[in-house]
Design an enzyme around this catalytic site. Sequence first.
Site, PDB file in Angstrom:
ATOM      1  N   GLU A  31      28.550 -79.344   2.553  1.00  0.00           N
ATOM      2  CA  GLU A  31      27.927 -80.751   1.997  1.00  0.00           C
ATOM      3  C   GLU A  31      28.308 -80.965   0.615  1.00  0.00           C
ATOM      4  O   GLU A  31      28.271 -79.860  -0.168  1.00  0.00           O
ATOM      5  CB  GLU A  31      26.596 -80.957   2.328  1.00  0.00           C
ATOM      6  CG  GLU A  31      25.579 -80.050   1.628  1.00  0.00           C
ATOM      7  CD  GLU A  31      24.112 -80.676   1.667  1.00  0.00           C
ATOM      8  OE1 GLU A  31      23.900 -81.799   1.140  1.00  0.00           O
ATOM      9  OE2 GLU A  31      23.263 -80.095   2.205  1.00  0.00           O
ATOM     10  N   LYS A 165      12.377 -76.530   3.486  1.00  0.00           N
ATOM     11  CA  LYS A 165      11.523 -76.424   2.399  1.00  0.00           C
ATOM     12  C   LYS A 165      10.039 -76.797   2.719  1.00  0.00           C
ATOM     13  O   LYS A 165       9.937 -77.694   3.622  1.00  0.00           O
ATOM     14  CB  LYS A 165      12.025 -77.025   1.096  1.00  0.00           C
ATOM     15  CG  LYS A 165      13.078 -76.631   0.482  1.00  0.00           C
ATOM     16  CD  LYS A 165      13.197 -77.116  -0.966  1.00  0.00           C
ATOM     17  CE  LYS A 165      14.161 -76.767  -1.719  1.00  0.00           C
ATOM     18  NZ  LYS A 165      15.485 -77.016  -1.440  1.00  0.00           N
TER      19      LYS A 165
HETATM   20  N1  PSU Z   1      16.702 -79.990   1.388  1.00  0.00           N
HETATM   21  C1  PSU Z   1      16.973 -78.983   0.407  1.00  0.00           C
HETATM   22  N2  PSU Z   1      18.084 -79.157  -0.397  1.00  0.00           N
HETATM   23  C2  PSU Z   1      18.951 -80.156  -0.610  1.00  0.00           C
HETATM   24  C3  PSU Z   1      18.727 -81.542   0.744  1.00  0.00           C
HETATM   25  C4  PSU Z   1      17.356 -81.109   1.417  1.00  0.00           C
HETATM   26  O1  PSU Z   1      16.141 -77.843   0.361  1.00  0.00           O
HETATM   27  O2  PSU Z   1      19.987 -80.168  -1.149  1.00  0.00           O
HETATM   28  C5  PSU Z   1      19.445 -82.535   0.697  1.00  0.00           C
HETATM   29  C6  PSU Z   1      20.500 -82.437   1.770  1.00  0.00           C
HETATM   30  O3  PSU Z   1      21.613 -83.085   1.427  1.00  0.00           O
HETATM   31  C7  PSU Z   1      19.743 -83.200   2.929  1.00  0.00           C
HETATM   32  C8  PSU Z   1      18.995 -84.399   2.025  1.00  0.00           C
HETATM   33  O4  PSU Z   1      20.576 -83.525   3.917  1.00  0.00           O
HETATM   34  O5  PSU Z   1      18.651 -83.717   0.850  1.00  0.00           O
HETATM   35  C9  PSU Z   1      17.949 -84.747   2.934  1.00  0.00           C
HETATM   36  O6  PSU Z   1      17.687 -85.932   2.311  1.00  0.00           O
HETATM   37  P1  PSU Z   1      16.532 -86.830   2.874  1.00  0.00           P
HETATM   38  O7  PSU Z   1      15.232 -85.954   3.161  1.00  0.00           O
HETATM   39  O8  PSU Z   1      16.475 -88.190   1.933  1.00  0.00           O
HETATM   40  O9  PSU Z   1      17.002 -87.154   4.229  1.00  0.00           O
END
Ligand code: PSU
Length: 311
Positions: A31, A165
């Site tokens: 990604e 996390k």
């Molecule tokens: N969690 C992490 N590192 C990240 C992300 C999430 O520990 O880099 C990034 C990933 O790209 C994930 C996105 O798909 O954040 C999720 O964002 P949201 O919670 O806004 O859906």
Amino acid sequence: MTQTKTAELPMTFHPDVAAALRDGRPVVALESTIITHGMPFPQNVEAARAVEAEVRAHGAVPATIAVMDGQIHIGLTDAALDALGQAQHVMKLSRADLAACLAMGRMGATTVAATMICAALAGISVFATGGIGGVHRGAETTFDISADLPELAASAVTVVAAGAKAILDLPKTLEVLETQGVPVIAYGQDDFPAFWSRSSGLKAPLRMDSAAQIAAAHLMRGRLGLPGGQLVANPIPEADEIARAEITPVIETALAEAEAAGIAAKEVTPFLLDRIFALTDGRSLQSNIALVLNNARLAAAIATEIAAMRA
Ligand code: PSU
Ligand code: MN
């Protein structure tokens, strides 16, 4: 740069990726939101290159995915990766934003959800990242649930992550994944890992101890006609772990700061990641890079098994 364009889709393949897909060799998708919204420059670009090298060293071809110039790029050239890593105003793309970004001709970084969509369209079965999005704490009032979760139920891609996390509500995240019918497979242990820590204190619904089992399960879902992918939760290597007791107060501080600053919607996850990096003086970043490398190795092994089983 010599790249191949598909006729139907606004999709440009790096020649190495195109060749591997044509020959049925293993490919691992990566990604780009982790590059633009997850790590600071220049560590983000260095880490992205190191992850690509790790995939190659383990016998697969890396395909970092991003949107540039009205095209979904499946595999980035060195120049494209450099540009992405330093660009300002890059859109953070989930399922909702992908088509809009392409239509507007803007630059966009793919989250887990958007990377899964693009990987599936490109014919890539395995994807390595750091952590997935999930159900945020307080979701019962904010309704903040990442689009990564329903995507895991929709796109047939096996995603290797170090769990999620503890900025998230992990029990609720596992509940939603169960409701959505997503297999959550802990690799080599019983517990669901919590990103920097090997254990979240929660048991994962499934456990597998080999890449071959994970590959067989991926292919079996396809044979059964079940849509969606799998979440492989790969614990961070012991040497790189930050103990739960150490990271918990940092997470609490970051969450309190987000609330005080009124952070909402797409900004929540990048804000928390940025604050946690700062509050740990970069230690969390080092662990983050180590766990992504670890996930890249497992993803390459799974992709290799899938390619062998398909041959
Ligand atoms: N969690 C992490 N590192 C990240 C992300 C999430 O520990 O880099 C990034 C990933 O790209 C994930 C996105 O798909 O954040 C999720 O964002 P949201 O919670 O806004 O859906
Ligand atoms: Mn969200």
